[in-house]
Design an enzyme around this catalytic site. Structure first.
Site, mmCIF file in Angstrom:
data_model
loop_
_atom_site.group_PDB
_atom_site.id
_atom_site.type_symbol
_atom_site.label_atom_id
_atom_site.label_comp_id
_atom_site.label_asym_id
_atom_site.label_seq_id
_atom_site.Cartn_x
_atom_site.Cartn_y
_atom_site.Cartn_z
ATOM 1 N NE ARG A 1 -5.101 8.647 0.337
ATOM 2 C CZ ARG A 1 -5.668 8.020 1.361
ATOM 3 N NH1 ARG A 1 -5.450 6.729 1.570
ATOM 4 N NH2 ARG A 1 -6.427 8.693 2.213
ATOM 5 N N GLY B 1 0.822 -1.212 0.000
ATOM 6 C CA GLY B 1 0.000 0.000 0.000
ATOM 7 C C GLY B 1 0.854 1.260 0.000
ATOM 8 C CE1 TYR C 1 -10.307 1.969 6.820
ATOM 9 C CE2 TYR C 1 -11.054 4.011 7.832
ATOM 10 C CZ TYR C 1 -10.026 3.208 7.395
ATOM 11 O OH TYR C 1 -8.715 3.625 7.540
ATOM 12 C CD GLU D 1 -13.142 8.474 7.682
ATOM 13 O OE1 GLU D 1 -14.325 8.180 7.888
ATOM 14 O OE2 GLU D 1 -12.789 9.468 7.026
ATOM 15 C CG ASP E 1 0.414 4.944 5.002
ATOM 16 O OD1 ASP E 1 0.371 5.759 4.058
ATOM 17 O OD2 ASP E 1 -0.273 5.072 6.042
ATOM 18 C CG LEU F 1 1.440 -0.120 7.791
ATOM 19 C CD1 LEU F 1 2.371 0.561 6.797
ATOM 20 C CD2 LEU F 1 1.046 0.858 8.890
ATOM 21 C CB THR G 1 -8.282 5.814 10.728
ATOM 22 O OG1 THR G 1 -8.931 6.814 9.938
ATOM 23 C CG2 THR G 1 -9.355 4.831 11.178
ATOM 24 C CB ALA H 1 -6.847 -1.732 6.549
ATOM 25 C CD GLN H 2 -12.302 -1.797 2.093
ATOM 26 O OE1 GLN H 2 -11.763 -1.129 1.194
ATOM 27 N NE2 GLN H 2 -13.245 -1.271 2.856
ATOM 28 C CB SER H 3 -7.337 1.391 3.339
ATOM 29 O OG SER H 3 -7.151 1.521 1.942
ATOM 30 C CE LYS I 1 -8.031 0.806 9.665
ATOM 31 N NZ LYS I 1 -6.604 0.456 9.711
HETATM 32 P P1 NDP Z 1 -3.637 1.261 1.100
HETATM 33 O O1 NDP Z 1 -5.026 0.973 0.674
HETATM 34 O O2 NDP Z 1 -2.740 1.961 0.135
HETATM 35 O O3 NDP Z 1 -2.939 -0.106 1.523
HETATM 36 C C1 NDP Z 1 -3.640 -1.097 2.224
HETATM 37 C C2 NDP Z 1 -2.789 -2.341 2.274
HETATM 38 O O4 NDP Z 1 -3.511 -3.368 2.976
HETATM 39 C C3 NDP Z 1 -2.452 -2.920 0.891
HETATM 40 O O5 NDP Z 1 -1.125 -3.380 0.905
HETATM 41 C C4 NDP Z 1 -3.415 -4.086 0.783
HETATM 42 O O6 NDP Z 1 -2.972 -5.116 -0.064
HETATM 43 C C5 NDP Z 1 -3.415 -4.564 2.231
HETATM 44 N N1 NDP Z 1 -4.518 -5.470 2.540
HETATM 45 C C6 NDP Z 1 -5.835 -5.324 2.242
HETATM 46 N N2 NDP Z 1 -6.534 -6.403 2.669
HETATM 47 C C7 NDP Z 1 -5.644 -7.241 3.239
HETATM 48 C C8 NDP Z 1 -5.748 -8.521 3.832
HETATM 49 N N3 NDP Z 1 -6.893 -9.177 3.916
HETATM 50 N N4 NDP Z 1 -4.616 -9.105 4.314
HETATM 51 C C9 NDP Z 1 -3.421 -8.460 4.219
HETATM 52 N N5 NDP Z 1 -3.250 -7.263 3.651
HETATM 53 C C10 NDP Z 1 -4.356 -6.647 3.162
HETATM 54 O O7 NDP Z 1 -3.721 2.074 2.477
HETATM 55 P P2 NDP Z 1 -2.696 3.135 3.116
HETATM 56 O O8 NDP Z 1 -1.306 2.709 2.853
HETATM 57 O O9 NDP Z 1 -3.136 4.505 2.719
HETATM 58 O O10 NDP Z 1 -3.042 3.015 4.659
HETATM 59 C C11 NDP Z 1 -2.319 2.128 5.519
HETATM 60 C C12 NDP Z 1 -3.125 1.865 6.766
HETATM 61 O O11 NDP Z 1 -3.381 3.082 7.447
HETATM 62 C C13 NDP Z 1 -4.503 1.239 6.515
HETATM 63 O O12 NDP Z 1 -4.763 0.359 7.586
HETATM 64 C C14 NDP Z 1 -5.445 2.421 6.557
HETATM 65 O O13 NDP Z 1 -6.748 2.012 6.920
HETATM 66 C C15 NDP Z 1 -4.782 3.260 7.634
HETATM 67 N N6 NDP Z 1 -5.010 4.682 7.545
HETATM 68 C C16 NDP Z 1 -4.739 5.364 6.394
HETATM 69 C C17 NDP Z 1 -4.936 6.718 6.328
HETATM 70 C C18 NDP Z 1 -4.603 7.481 5.080
HETATM 71 O O14 NDP Z 1 -5.026 8.646 5.001
HETATM 72 N N7 NDP Z 1 -3.861 6.924 4.155
HETATM 73 C C19 NDP Z 1 -5.456 7.481 7.484
HETATM 74 C C20 NDP Z 1 -5.597 6.683 8.683
HETATM 75 C C21 NDP Z 1 -5.401 5.336 8.700
HETATM 76 P P3 NDP Z 1 -3.288 -5.110 -1.657
HETATM 77 O O15 NDP Z 1 -2.200 -4.279 -2.275
HETATM 78 O O16 NDP Z 1 -3.244 -6.552 -2.012
HETATM 79 O O17 NDP Z 1 -4.647 -4.493 -1.824
HETATM 80 P P1 GDP Z 2 -11.717 9.294 3.666
HETATM 81 O O1 GDP Z 2 -11.617 10.525 4.500
HETATM 82 O O2 GDP Z 2 -10.839 8.169 4.158
HETATM 83 O O3 GDP Z 2 -13.100 8.837 3.421
HETATM 84 O O4 GDP Z 2 -11.018 9.683 2.272
HETATM 85 P P2 GDP Z 2 -11.615 9.955 0.806
HETATM 86 O O5 GDP Z 2 -10.508 10.619 0.055
HETATM 87 O O6 GDP Z 2 -12.183 8.723 0.199
HETATM 88 O O7 GDP Z 2 -12.814 10.978 1.053
HETATM 89 C C1 GDP Z 2 -12.604 12.246 1.656
HETATM 90 C C2 GDP Z 2 -13.861 13.063 1.550
HETATM 91 O O8 GDP Z 2 -14.073 13.422 0.181
HETATM 92 C C3 GDP Z 2 -15.156 12.377 2.006
HETATM 93 O O9 GDP Z 2 -15.867 13.279 2.813
HETATM 94 C C4 GDP Z 2 -15.916 12.118 0.715
HETATM 95 O O10 GDP Z 2 -17.338 12.155 0.854
HETATM 96 C C5 GDP Z 2 -15.454 13.317 -0.118
HETATM 97 N N1 GDP Z 2 -15.630 13.124 -1.550
HETATM 98 C C6 GDP Z 2 -16.298 13.946 -2.394
HETATM 99 N N2 GDP Z 2 -16.297 13.459 -3.634
HETATM 100 C C7 GDP Z 2 -15.613 12.297 -3.590
HETATM 101 C C8 GDP Z 2 -15.263 11.329 -4.570
HETATM 102 O O11 GDP Z 2 -15.607 11.434 -5.745
HETATM 103 N N3 GDP Z 2 -14.514 10.253 -4.159
HETATM 104 C C9 GDP Z 2 -14.116 10.117 -2.850
HETATM 105 N N4 GDP Z 2 -13.368 9.067 -2.514
HETATM 106 N N5 GDP Z 2 -14.464 11.006 -1.898
HETATM 107 C C10 GDP Z 2 -15.173 12.075 -2.258
#
Ligand code: NDP
Ligand code: GDP
Length: 337
Positions: A184, A11, A149, A127, A13, A80, A125, A82-84, A153
């Site tokens: 991202r 992912g 989600y 969230e 991060d 890290l 998070t 997650a179904q993110s 969390k």
């Molecule tokens: P990404 O969606 O970029 O990465 C998520 C990772 O989790 C991917 O490597 C994905 O694998 C893996 N994954 C999903 N399902 C499973 C599973 N069943 N078993 C093992 N691995 C799995 O997220 P980010 O890097 O942005 O975020 C990292 C973490 O931080 C997440 O837990 C997210 O919820 C949390 N977070 C992120 C924030 C953000 O703004 N980015 C804010 C706060 C928290 P694959 O590549 O196969 O899909």
């Molecule tokens: P989140 O904060 O983890 O839900 O991150 P997102 O980037 O998915 O969404 C941030 C905010 O953008 C949320 O309040 C969404 O409702 C808003 N948003 C508005 N339009 C969109 C869109 O087209 N896609 C996504 N992903 N979010 C949107």
């Protein structure tokens, strides 16, 4: 040499954290889900794919978790994985609960049984604050999650705290506010915006279609945030920390920052689903609104208070939201060239 194991290494991060830990001299292992075509693009993009050791790993499979952790025997585990994507969690609520909630317990319980000295980081998070009960949000603000989600969390967060208190484990949660980068996922709003605007700037004609432009987020740069994760695990005592910039920005302004970085001059007109944005320089329609992208329950405002991380860890973010929008927009523009 210290050993780290990162779940979710593929992912956003995971890629930045791998690079950061390799530069610190760590041996870096990571868990990758078995899928038909391996997805290690981000690790390639940050130039570390050949330097990390990959293991088949899935947060939904307890025996696999035990075996991998026993084989690697890491000093530090960063969870890290997650179904993110919040938006998908209404379609995949049971999966989100299993992976984002119970998945945390599976790791903690394996560590408790076989390696209780291992230091553990949980990706909590903002969230979890959802319908915010205080402004700004800190480590003591009450949670009120607004999506499957966020609810999952909250479980992950409390079970991390519970294993710390029950078994004395060095288990910390980082309550991270939104952090973005050129890596991202393309479904998140920031990247969706920068990618679509970069295509328009390259002569494309597909208008960017968004949902709620009034939502506000506290956006920082992922590269700054992974450093904070590592800092938490270097403390003598485990604890929970908010990582945030303390600045909140509506989605509309993120569009504006990205558009301006690409030489556009966006003008917003209308309200609700009738709102549009047009580039004053070219007359091109750049944004439209569709109900399709509104959520069943919205998180309207997030703004974090990172005082604890600043004073205890010495952490602070370096990149402003305008610089972030510019970095992402230019990266997408260059990649399209
Ligand atoms: P990404 O969606 O970029 O990465 C998520 C990772 O989790 C991917 O490597 C994905 O694998 C893996 N994954 C999903 N399902 C499973 C599973 N069943 N078993 C093992 N691995 C799995 O997220 P980010 O890097 O942005 O975020 C990292 C973490 O931080 C997440 O837990 C997210 O919820 C949390 N977070 C992120 C924030 C953000 O703004 N980015 C804010 C706060 C928290 P694959 O590549 O196969 O899909
Ligand atoms: P989140 O904060 O983890 O839900 O991150 P997102 O980037 O998915 O969404 C941030 C905010 O953008 C949320 O309040 C969404 O409702 C808003 N948003 C508005 N339009 C969109 C869109 O087209 N896609 C996504 N992903 N979010 C949107």
């Amino acid at each position: 040499m210290k050993k780290a194991f990162i779940t979710g290494i593929t992912g956003q991060d995971g890629a930045y954290l791998s690079k950061f830990l390799l530069e610190k001299g760590y041996e870096v292992h990571g868990g990758v889900r078995r899928i038909s075509q391996p997805e290690t693009v981000r690790l390639e993009q940050v130039g570390v794919l050949k330097d990390v050791i990959i293991h088949d790993f899935d947060l939904s499979e307890p025996y696999n978790i035990v075996r991998v952790l026993q084989t690697v025997a890491p000093d530090e585990v960063y969870n890290l994985g997650a179904q993110s994507f919040v938006g998908s969690s209404w379609d995949l609520p049971v999966y989100a609960a299993d992976v984002n909630g119970i998945g945390v317990l599976r790791i903690l319980d394996a560590l408790r049984t076989f390696a209780p000295q291992t230091r553990f980081y949980q990706a909590s998070t903002s969230e979890m604050f959802g319908l915010v009960q205080a402004v700004p949000q800190s480590e003591t603000t009450r949670f009120y999650p607004r999506s499957p989600y966020g609810v999952a969390k909250v479980y992950g967060h409390y079970i991390t705290m519970n294993y710390r208190e029950s078994f004395g484990m060095h288990a910390s949660s980082g309550i991270l506010f939104n952090h973005e980068s050129p890596l991202r996922g393309k479904e998140f709003v920031t990247r969706k915006i920068t990618l679509a605007l970069a295509r328009l700037a390259r002569g494309g004609t597909d208008t960017l279609v968004l949902g709620n432009l009034d939502a506000k987020r506290d956006w920082g740069f992922a590269g700054d945030y992974v450093k904070g994760m590592w800092m938490m695990l270097q403390q003598p005592e485990a604890d929970d920390y908010v990582l945030a910039t303390g600045v909140t920005t509506p989605i509309r302004d993120f569009v504006r920052f990205a558009a301006e970085a690409l030489g556009m001059d966006p003008v917003f007109e209308g309200e609700g689903v009738e709102e549009t944005a047009t580039d004053r320089k070219t007359g091109k329609r750049i944004v439209e609104i569709s109900e399709k992208f509104f959520r069943p329950a919205e998180v309207d405002l997030l703004i974090g208070d990172p005082t604890k991380a600043r004073t205890r860890l010495g952490w602070q973010p370096e990149v402003t939201v305008r610089q972030l929008a510019e970095m992402m927009a230019k990266s997408d523009y260059d990649a399209l060239g």
